[in-house]
Design a protein around this motif. Structure first.
Motif, PDB file in Angstrom:
ATOM      1  N   HIS A   1      47.440  31.348  47.019  1.00  0.00           N
ATOM      2  CA  HIS A   1      48.124  31.419  45.800  1.00  0.00           C
ATOM      3  C   HIS A   1      47.622  32.696  45.095  1.00  0.00           C
ATOM      4  CE1 HIS A   1      49.096  26.701  45.508  1.00  0.00           C
ATOM      5  NE2 HIS A   1      49.813  27.408  46.413  1.00  0.00           N
ATOM      6  N   PHE A   2      48.479  33.232  44.386  1.00  0.00           N
ATOM      7  CA  PHE A   2      48.069  34.434  43.399  1.00  0.00           C
ATOM      8  C   PHE A   2      48.173  33.612  42.163  1.00  0.00           C
ATOM      9  CE2 PHE A   2      48.129  39.053  45.477  1.00  0.00           C
ATOM     10  CZ  PHE A   2      47.293  38.465  46.171  1.00  0.00           C
ATOM     11  N   LYS A   3      47.251  33.808  41.327  1.00  0.00           N
ATOM     12  CA  LYS A   3      47.432  33.594  39.679  1.00  0.00           C
ATOM     13  C   LYS A   3      46.714  34.585  38.927  1.00  0.00           C
ATOM     14  CE  LYS A   3      47.487  28.798  39.007  1.00  0.00           C
ATOM     15  NZ  LYS A   3      46.933  27.618  38.829  1.00  0.00           N
ATOM     16  N   ASP A   4      46.898  34.814  37.752  1.00  0.00           N
ATOM     17  CA  ASP A   4      46.196  35.659  36.979  1.00  0.00           C
ATOM     18  C   ASP A   4      45.647  35.113  35.828  1.00  0.00           C
ATOM     19  OD1 ASP A   4      45.037  38.176  36.461  1.00  0.00           O
ATOM     20  OD2 ASP A   4      47.054  39.312  36.402  1.00  0.00           O
ATOM     21  N   TYR A   5      44.589  35.701  35.136  1.00  0.00           N
ATOM     22  CA  TYR A   5      43.832  34.739  34.601  1.00  0.00           C
ATOM     23  C   TYR A   5      43.092  35.696  33.312  1.00  0.00           C
ATOM     24  CZ  TYR A   5      39.929  31.594  33.003  1.00  0.00           C
ATOM     25  OH  TYR A   5      39.001  30.729  32.616  1.00  0.00           O
ATOM     26  N   ARG A   6      43.347  35.316  31.907  1.00  0.00           N
ATOM     27  CA  ARG A   6      42.762  36.226  30.971  1.00  0.00           C
ATOM     28  C   ARG A   6      42.439  35.225  29.760  1.00  0.00           C
ATOM     29  NH1 ARG A   6      47.405  39.026  29.148  1.00  0.00           N
ATOM     30  NH2 ARG A   6      47.541  37.428  27.468  1.00  0.00           N
ATOM     31  N   ASN A   7      41.095  35.369  29.350  1.00  0.00           N
ATOM     32  CA  ASN A   7      40.625  34.812  28.143  1.00  0.00           C
ATOM     33  C   ASN A   7      40.951  33.064  28.021  1.00  0.00           C
ATOM     34  OD1 ASN A   7      40.132  37.098  26.990  1.00  0.00           O
ATOM     35  ND2 ASN A   7      42.134  37.322  26.073  1.00  0.00           N
ATOM     36  N   GLY A   8      40.510  32.862  29.500  1.00  0.00           N
ATOM     37  CA  GLY A   8      40.514  31.132  29.750  1.00  0.00           C
ATOM     38  C   GLY A   8      41.910  30.480  29.876  1.00  0.00           C
ATOM     39  N   ARG A   9      43.142  31.538  30.024  1.00  0.00           N
ATOM     40  CA  ARG A   9      44.427  31.123  30.324  1.00  0.00           C
ATOM     41  C   ARG A   9      44.999  31.876  31.470  1.00  0.00           C
ATOM     42  NH1 ARG A   9      47.380  33.774  27.072  1.00  0.00           N
ATOM     43  NH2 ARG A   9      49.063  32.147  27.262  1.00  0.00           N
ATOM     44  N   PHE A  10      45.899  30.757  32.324  1.00  0.00           N
ATOM     45  CA  PHE A  10      46.570  31.413  33.359  1.00  0.00           C
ATOM     46  C   PHE A  10      47.687  32.187  32.750  1.00  0.00           C
ATOM     47  CE2 PHE A  10      44.951  27.201  35.174  1.00  0.00           C
ATOM     48  CZ  PHE A  10      43.792  27.843  35.747  1.00  0.00           C
ATOM     49  N   VAL A  11      48.149  33.439  33.367  1.00  0.00           N
ATOM     50  CA  VAL A  11      49.138  34.131  32.772  1.00  0.00           C
ATOM     51  C   VAL A  11      49.836  34.894  33.964  1.00  0.00           C
ATOM     52  CG1 VAL A  11      47.879  34.905  30.726  1.00  0.00           C
ATOM     53  CG2 VAL A  11      47.476  36.209  32.859  1.00  0.00           C
ATOM     54  N   PRO A  12      50.942  35.382  33.942  1.00  0.00           N
ATOM     55  CA  PRO A  12      51.749  36.093  35.033  1.00  0.00           C
ATOM     56  C   PRO A  12      51.043  37.144  35.413  1.00  0.00           C
ATOM     57  CG  PRO A  12      53.493  35.672  33.086  1.00  0.00           C
ATOM     58  CD  PRO A  12      52.015  35.421  32.566  1.00  0.00           C
ATOM     59  N   LEU A  13      51.288  37.492  36.929  1.00  0.00           N
ATOM     60  CA  LEU A  13      50.871  38.416  37.449  1.00  0.00           C
ATOM     61  C   LEU A  13      50.753  39.837  36.829  1.00  0.00           C
ATOM     62  CD1 LEU A  13      51.675  37.741  41.275  1.00  0.00           C
ATOM     63  CD2 LEU A  13      49.911  36.593  39.704  1.00  0.00           C
ATOM     64  N   GLY A  14      49.629  40.686  36.654  1.00  0.00           N
ATOM     65  CA  GLY A  14      49.645  41.578  36.038  1.00  0.00           C
ATOM     66  C   GLY A  14      49.078  41.615  34.696  1.00  0.00           C
ATOM     67  N   GLN A  15      49.126  40.529  34.056  1.00  0.00           N
ATOM     68  CA  GLN A  15      48.738  40.333  32.593  1.00  0.00           C
ATOM     69  C   GLN A  15      47.212  40.029  32.531  1.00  0.00           C
ATOM     70  OE1 GLN A  15      51.326  37.957  30.549  1.00  0.00           O
ATOM     71  NE2 GLN A  15      52.998  39.369  31.114  1.00  0.00           N
TER      72      GLN A  15
END
Length: 268
Positions: A208-222
């Motif tokens: 499973h690929f999932k992106d992560y930023r500032n405590g949130r799940f975001v689209p890949l690359g973000q």
């Protein structure tokens, strides 16, 4: 590699209300339209899809309708995600009954993978026996899935007793279950997704690929995930299975799927 997408972005993650009083009915649900999700996933260019057990079981009495949707959109059914507490002996048989019912239907519809998450956190703290019970339960689920021709993998997840790297190490010493790394959950739990894939590469048959930023799940690359390096590790070990994108919720699910696809095209 083959690219897939999880349908849980359409509606977000909830649970079946019957599960409050009946463990055998405690399914995960994406609280949106599976039909809309499959149409959008196909339009974004993915080859397959994964969905929650509760969304799959909605077709238990309409399997031909499910098959028709797959044919209509030219999608393969990758697998189904299930969850369980695993650590409470009194309810384990009801949990296993629910999982087997799901696996039986999934197998009849052509699924390849069973993804299992869970391992409940007690109010008064986790015990060493909890890890032993989780491991034993996963071993039983692995055998049961294999009986129906599915590969079972464990999915480390926030909110379970396998969030942090040390917890994952502890579990993997007790069971030979395959591992489905969810890259964002690993990072959110304090781990390094790239190092996790390197460490457990011999156990990985689904990703499973999932992106992560500032405590949130975001689209890949973000987010901050090192997906290109992860792909290098997978390719070096001749991994040619499914790579499924997961995004628990997003204001515009189709847009989220398209954004991740564009990112994947750029790195594959």
């Amino acid at each position: 590699m083959k690219l897939g997408y999880q349908t849980n972005t359409w509606g977000g993650v909830v649970g079946h209300p019957n599960g409050v009083t009946s463990i055998k009915d405690l399914y995960y649900l994406a609280n949106g339209s599976t039909e809309e999700a499959l149409a959008d996933i196909a339009a974004a260019g993915y080859e397959g899809f994964e969905l929650f057990d509760g969304n799959l079981m909605a077709y238990e009495n309409e399997p031909d309708r499910f098959k028709s949707l797959m044919r209509q959109h030219g999608l393969q059914f990758i697998g189904v995600y299930v969850g369980a507490n695993f650590i409470y002996p009194d309810i384990w048989k009801d949990e296993l009954y629910r999982i087997e019912r799901t696996v039986r239907l999934a197998a009849s519809l052509g699924a390849e993978h069973l993804v299992a998450g869970g391992g409940a956190i007690r109010h008064d703290g986790t015990t060493e026996d909890d890890y032993k019970r989780l491991a034993a339960g996963l071993d039983e689920v692995t055998r049961m899935a294999a009986k129906y021709g599915l590969t079972a993998s464990y999915h480390p997840h926030l909110g379970t007793i396998v969030q942090a790297p040390e917890q994952l190490r502890k579990l993997t010493e007790l069971t030979d279950v395959k591992l489905c790394p969810d890259t964002a959950h690993i990072e959110a739990g304090g781990g390094d997704p790239l190092e996790t894939i390197r460490t457990y590469i011999d156990r990985i048959e689904y990703v499973h690929f999932k992106d992560y930023r500032n405590g949130r799940f975001v689209p890949l690359g973000q987010g901050s995930q090192k997906f290109s390096a992860m792909l290098d590790v997978l390719k070096a070990h001749q991994y040619d299975g499914w790579l499924t994108v997961e995004l628990d919720s997003f204001p515009n699910p189709k847009e989220g799927a398209e954004t991740s696809m564009q990112f994947l095209k750029g790195i594959l």
